[in-house]
Write an enzyme that holds these catalytic residues in place. Structure first.
Site, PDB file in Angstrom:
ATOM      1  N   TRP A 183      -2.569   4.935   7.141  1.00 33.03           N
ATOM      2  CA  TRP A 183      -3.808   5.720   7.139  1.00 33.03           C
ATOM      3  C   TRP A 183      -4.282   6.084   5.742  1.00 33.03           C
ATOM      4  CZ3 TRP A 183      -2.242   9.774   4.354  1.00 33.03           C
ATOM      5  CH2 TRP A 183      -0.875  10.099   4.417  1.00 33.03           C
ATOM      6  N   LYS A 207      -3.541  -4.031  13.185  1.00 34.44           N
ATOM      7  CA  LYS A 207      -3.333  -2.738  13.832  1.00 34.44           C
ATOM      8  C   LYS A 207      -3.403  -1.655  12.757  1.00 34.44           C
ATOM      9  CE  LYS A 207      -0.134   0.149  14.608  1.00 34.44           C
ATOM     10  NZ  LYS A 207      -0.977   1.347  14.513  1.00 34.44           N
ATOM     11  N   PRO A 208      -4.585  -1.057  12.595  1.00 33.41           N
ATOM     12  CA  PRO A 208      -4.658   0.051  11.648  1.00 33.41           C
ATOM     13  C   PRO A 208      -4.052   1.302  12.277  1.00 33.41           C
ATOM     14  CG  PRO A 208      -6.823  -0.347  12.640  1.00 33.41           C
ATOM     15  CD  PRO A 208      -5.866  -1.323  13.265  1.00 33.41           C
ATOM     16  N   ASP A 209      -3.802   2.312  11.497  1.00 31.14           N
ATOM     17  CA  ASP A 209      -3.419   3.600  12.067  1.00 31.14           C
ATOM     18  C   ASP A 209      -4.624   4.126  12.861  1.00 31.14           C
ATOM     19  OD1 ASP A 209      -1.156   5.967  11.116  1.00 31.14           O
ATOM     20  OD2 ASP A 209      -2.963   6.591  12.203  1.00 31.14           O
ATOM     21  N   GLY A 258       3.362   0.372   4.859  1.00 28.72           N
ATOM     22  CA  GLY A 258       3.726   1.652   5.470  1.00 28.72           C
ATOM     23  C   GLY A 258       5.031   2.160   4.879  1.00 28.72           C
ATOM     24  N   GLU A 280       4.885  -3.793   2.069  1.00 29.76           N
ATOM     25  CA  GLU A 280       4.440  -2.912   0.982  1.00 29.76           C
ATOM     26  C   GLU A 280       4.827  -1.504   1.397  1.00 29.76           C
ATOM     27  OE1 GLU A 280       3.165  -4.194  -1.683  1.00 29.76           O
ATOM     28  OE2 GLU A 280       2.559  -6.187  -1.038  1.00 29.76           O
TER      29      GLU A 280
HETATM   30  P1  NAD Z   1       4.343   4.387   8.836  1.00 32.38           P
HETATM   31  O1  NAD Z   1       5.421   3.441   8.501  1.00 32.38           O
HETATM   32  O2  NAD Z   1       4.675   5.556   9.682  1.00 32.38           O
HETATM   33  O3  NAD Z   1       3.135   3.642   9.583  1.00 32.38           O
HETATM   34  C1  NAD Z   1       2.500   2.504   9.039  1.00 32.38           C
HETATM   35  C2  NAD Z   1       1.913   1.676  10.166  1.00 32.38           C
HETATM   36  O4  NAD Z   1       2.988   1.171  10.963  1.00 32.38           O
HETATM   37  C3  NAD Z   1       1.026   2.455  11.128  1.00 32.38           C
HETATM   38  O5  NAD Z   1      -0.051   1.647  11.534  1.00 32.38           O
HETATM   39  C4  NAD Z   1       1.959   2.734  12.290  1.00 32.38           C
HETATM   40  O6  NAD Z   1       1.280   2.961  13.509  1.00 32.38           O
HETATM   41  C5  NAD Z   1       2.770   1.465  12.333  1.00 32.38           C
HETATM   42  N1  NAD Z   1       4.079   1.583  12.994  1.00 32.38           N
HETATM   43  C6  NAD Z   1       4.789   2.687  13.268  1.00 32.38           C
HETATM   44  N2  NAD Z   1       5.961   2.358  13.857  1.00 32.38           N
HETATM   45  C7  NAD Z   1       5.991   1.009  13.948  1.00 32.38           C
HETATM   46  C8  NAD Z   1       6.942   0.069  14.439  1.00 32.38           C
HETATM   47  N3  NAD Z   1       8.100   0.459  14.963  1.00 32.38           N
HETATM   48  N4  NAD Z   1       6.653  -1.241  14.345  1.00 32.38           N
HETATM   49  C9  NAD Z   1       5.498  -1.669  13.800  1.00 32.38           C
HETATM   50  N5  NAD Z   1       4.552  -0.813  13.319  1.00 32.38           N
HETATM   51  C10 NAD Z   1       4.793   0.510  13.391  1.00 32.38           C
HETATM   52  O7  NAD Z   1       3.720   4.849   7.450  1.00 32.38           O
HETATM   53  P2  NAD Z   1       2.559   5.934   7.195  1.00 32.38           P
HETATM   54  O8  NAD Z   1       3.147   7.289   7.229  1.00 32.38           O
HETATM   55  O9  NAD Z   1       1.391   5.642   8.036  1.00 32.38           O
HETATM   56  O10 NAD Z   1       2.126   5.558   5.698  1.00 32.38           O
HETATM   57  C11 NAD Z   1       2.653   6.174   4.594  1.00 32.38           C
HETATM   58  C12 NAD Z   1       3.705   5.305   3.952  1.00 32.38           C
HETATM   59  O11 NAD Z   1       3.139   4.062   3.576  1.00 32.38           O
HETATM   60  C13 NAD Z   1       4.258   5.902   2.677  1.00 32.38           C
HETATM   61  O12 NAD Z   1       5.647   5.727   2.638  1.00 32.38           O
HETATM   62  C14 NAD Z   1       3.596   5.075   1.587  1.00 32.38           C
HETATM   63  O13 NAD Z   1       4.298   5.053   0.375  1.00 32.38           O
HETATM   64  C15 NAD Z   1       3.500   3.751   2.236  1.00 32.38           C
HETATM   65  N6  NAD Z   1       2.455   2.938   1.610  1.00 32.38           N
HETATM   66  C16 NAD Z   1       2.809   1.868   0.824  1.00 32.38           C
HETATM   67  C17 NAD Z   1       1.835   1.124   0.183  1.00 32.38           C
HETATM   68  C18 NAD Z   1       2.191  -0.040  -0.719  1.00 32.38           C
HETATM   69  O14 NAD Z   1       1.299  -0.803  -1.074  1.00 32.38           O
HETATM   70  N7  NAD Z   1       3.441  -0.208  -1.118  1.00 32.38           N
HETATM   71  C19 NAD Z   1       0.488   1.459   0.359  1.00 32.38           C
HETATM   72  C20 NAD Z   1       0.171   2.554   1.151  1.00 32.38           C
HETATM   73  C21 NAD Z   1       1.164   3.278   1.785  1.00 32.38           C
END
Ligand code: NAD
Length: 543
Positions: A183, A207-209, A258, A280
């Site tokens: 998100w 699949k976006p948030d 994520g 990432e």
């Molecule tokens: P998250 O891992 O909770 O969620 C990311 C995405 O994965 C969401 O769309 C979520 O619905 C989905 N998801 C959740 N559980 C899943 C599963 N079991 N299988 C597949 N998909 C699933 O992360 P978040 O809290 O939304 O984002 C923040 C994190 O993302 C932070 O740790 C941040 O550092 C990282 N991030 C990294 C980059 C990069 O380029 N390295 C960029 C932005 C954010």
């Protein structure tokens, strides 16, 4: 705010509430109308069986949108539609696909205000920080629009037997890419990562948030207007642990952005299916202020480094190492600028920092700060929520005296909180910066660029910025961006950012003679002849 120890006037002077930014007349409700939401929601692949979910406007805490959710059957349908459409898209000449990216670039710059409103409405970030996403996406569209044909063209390679064998390395699209996005940068991390997949001839199921789906849906709509066949980009929504795995289970390649925790699960699932994945992930990024740094520039850069998008940025800085000889001077300048940041949530430029995105983020940020203070850290400035501005505002916060047992020291806070540490030598600073399993981004400040590059080479991160926070490396879209260690696998941007979405295929053609005994030659003679040939190829420096 927690009182600070009285070991510096500047700190005391800097402590205090951040001012509110001027409001501006436009509200979330006036910009993101029910008609806009209904139009965008039609872009979700969902047949109604999956129910709906409400998103909130972080700036006000009010319900923003009610969106349809996809079931695993909807995900299956999205893949089928994408899979059917992909071959015709891939059959177009690269230049035709690249032209779509370049048209998208122009449309985006013209209509940027629409997406800036959506990003602000869904994330609560300041408009300037939303504009960073427009910059990043436009840069990637321009880059891949102009360079894709060259990245993807067939390359002639040396053949097995010079003169008799010719070999060509070709790049074929993977097929349907499963893309899962968080998100925090909803525009850049949905469409920005999809651009190279499209131009390489793939379809994408994204699949976006759910919280930030309107931004991704708007991007899809604009891309279709630019010439992308609608079927080639499918958007599914739903609970991460349910819909995310359904995407991974069907994808020919997975592009995940994520958290490190989810990234590991995605990687394991992709590995079991033998499909590739780029991951990432999170970071605990360090900034190093060397003794010869321009302190004003470094302090100004530190504000961008730590508080852009209220610190909810994977490449933002949460650990700030300052040479002891300049630490108090730097800290005074940094704290003064931080305390002066104007917080606000109007849909207009003017606020220096916006809100956090969710109660969960607010809870983590508050907990990291409160626990650290309880364990002996001091708040230089900030350190408290600002419910007077909106339900999820938290002041930009500088902590001093943070020690390893505090969560804020090693865990990703993902909020507007930075800890200050002092060092005496470059070696010590490099070792401390590298003392984390993460390896995403770092930043080095010095007047001596040779020294800056030398320190950069020793930092274990995918990007290093000298005399900038993160935008110099991230914005250099011809160069790869990604993480080492727990920060991920694979890279976006540059050649790696597009070639990950392709399969290499070698097509070799043999002429005149086979690679084996022929025309009555016995095996031993063939082996001797080939041995002579191998020696000759080395002598002629054939590669
Ligand atoms: P998250 O891992 O909770 O969620 C990311 C995405 O994965 C969401 O769309 C979520 O619905 C989905 N998801 C959740 N559980 C899943 C599963 N079991 N299988 C597949 N998909 C699933 O992360 P978040 O809290 O939304 O984002 C923040 C994190 O993302 C932070 O740790 C941040 O550092 C990282 N991030 C990294 C980059 C990069 O380029 N390295 C960029 C932005 C954010």
């Amino acid at each position: 705010m927690t009182d600070i120890t009285a070991d510096g006037q500047a700190r005391t002077a800097a402590a205090g509430s951040n001012p509110a930014a001027p409001g501006g007349g436009r509200t979330v409700a006036s910009a993101v109308t029910p008609a806009v939401i209904a139009r965008l929601a039609r872009g979700v692949t969902a047949d109604g069986e999956g129910g709906t979910a409400d998103t909130i406007a972080p700036l006000t805490g009010e319900t923003l949108a009610t969106l349809p959710l996809s079931t695993p059957a909807d995900v299956e349908r999205a893949f089928q539609v994408a899979r059917r459409a992909q071959p015709a898209w891939a059959a177009l000449p690269v230049r035709r696909r690249a032209a779509v990216l370049l048209r998208f670039h122009d449309l985006l710059l013209r209509r940027q205000d629409e997406v800036l409103d959506l990003i602000q409405a869904e994330t609560g970030k300041a408009r300037l920080h939303a504009f960073e996403e427009v910059m990043a996406v436009a840069s990637a569209a321009r880059h891949y629009g102009h360079r894709a044909a060259s990245y993807l063209r067939d390359r002639r390679r040396g053949g097995a037997i010079p003169g008799l064998t010719s070999a060509v390395e070709a790049r074929r699209p993977k097929g349907v890419i499963g893309q899962i996005s968080p998100w925090n940068y909803p525009f850049e991390l949905s469409v920005g990562d999809a651009l190279p997949a499209f131009v390489a001839g793939n379809a994408v199921v994204n699949k976006p948030d759910t919280q930030t789906a309107l931004t991704a849906l708007w991007a899809r709509e604009l891309f279709i207007e630019a010439g992308l066949p609608a079927e080639v980009w499918q958007i599914v929504l739903g609970d991460g642990p349910v819909v995310g795995p359904a995407v991974v289970d069907r994808a020919d390649y997975v592009a995940f952005t994520g958290s490190t925790r989810t990234g590991r699960e995605v990687a394991q699932k992709a590995a079991a299916r033998l499909v590739g994945a780029s991951l990432e992930l999170g970071g605990k990024n360090a900034m190093l202020v060397l003794a010869d740094a321009d302190l004003d520039r470094a302090a100004e850069g530190a504000v961008r480094a730590c508080f852009s998008s209220a610190g909810q940025l994977c490449i933002s800085i949460e650990r700030l190492f300052v040479h002891r000889s300049v630490a108090e001077d730097f800290l005074a300048r940094f704290a003064e600028r931080t305390a002066a940041l104007r917080l606000g949530g109007g849909l207009a430029y003017g606020a220096d920092m916006g809100s956090l995105v969710s109660p969960r983020q607010l809870e983590t940020v508050g907990r990291h700060v409160d626990e650290a203070v309880k364990a002996g850290a001091t708040v230089v400035t900030g350190g408290r929520a600002r419910p007077d501005l909106g339900p999820l505002f938290y002041e930009p916060t500088i902590l001093d005296g943070v020690t390893p047992e505090m969560a804020v020291c090693a865990e990703e806070t993902f909020g507007p909180v930075v800890s200050i540490y002092r060092f005496d030598t470059d070696d010590e600073a490099v070792a401390a910066a590298n003392a984390t399993p993460y390896g995403l981004n770092s930043s080095v400040w010095t007047r001596n660029l040779r020294r800056g590059r030398a320190v950069a080479a020793r930092l274990h991160t995918g990007t290093v910025n000298v005399n900038e926070a993160y935008a110099a490396a991230y914005g250099s879209v011809a160069s790869p961006m990604g993480g080492m260690g727990d920060s991920g696998l694979g890279r976006r941007h540059g050649a790696e950012g597009i070639l990950r979405y392709t399969e290499a295929q070698t097509v070799a053609v043999q002429r005149l003679l086979p690679i084996g005994p022929s025309m009555g030659m016995d095996d031993e003679k063939f082996a001797r002849l080939f041995t002579t040939g191998l020696k000759a190829m080395k002598a002629f420096r054939l590669k």
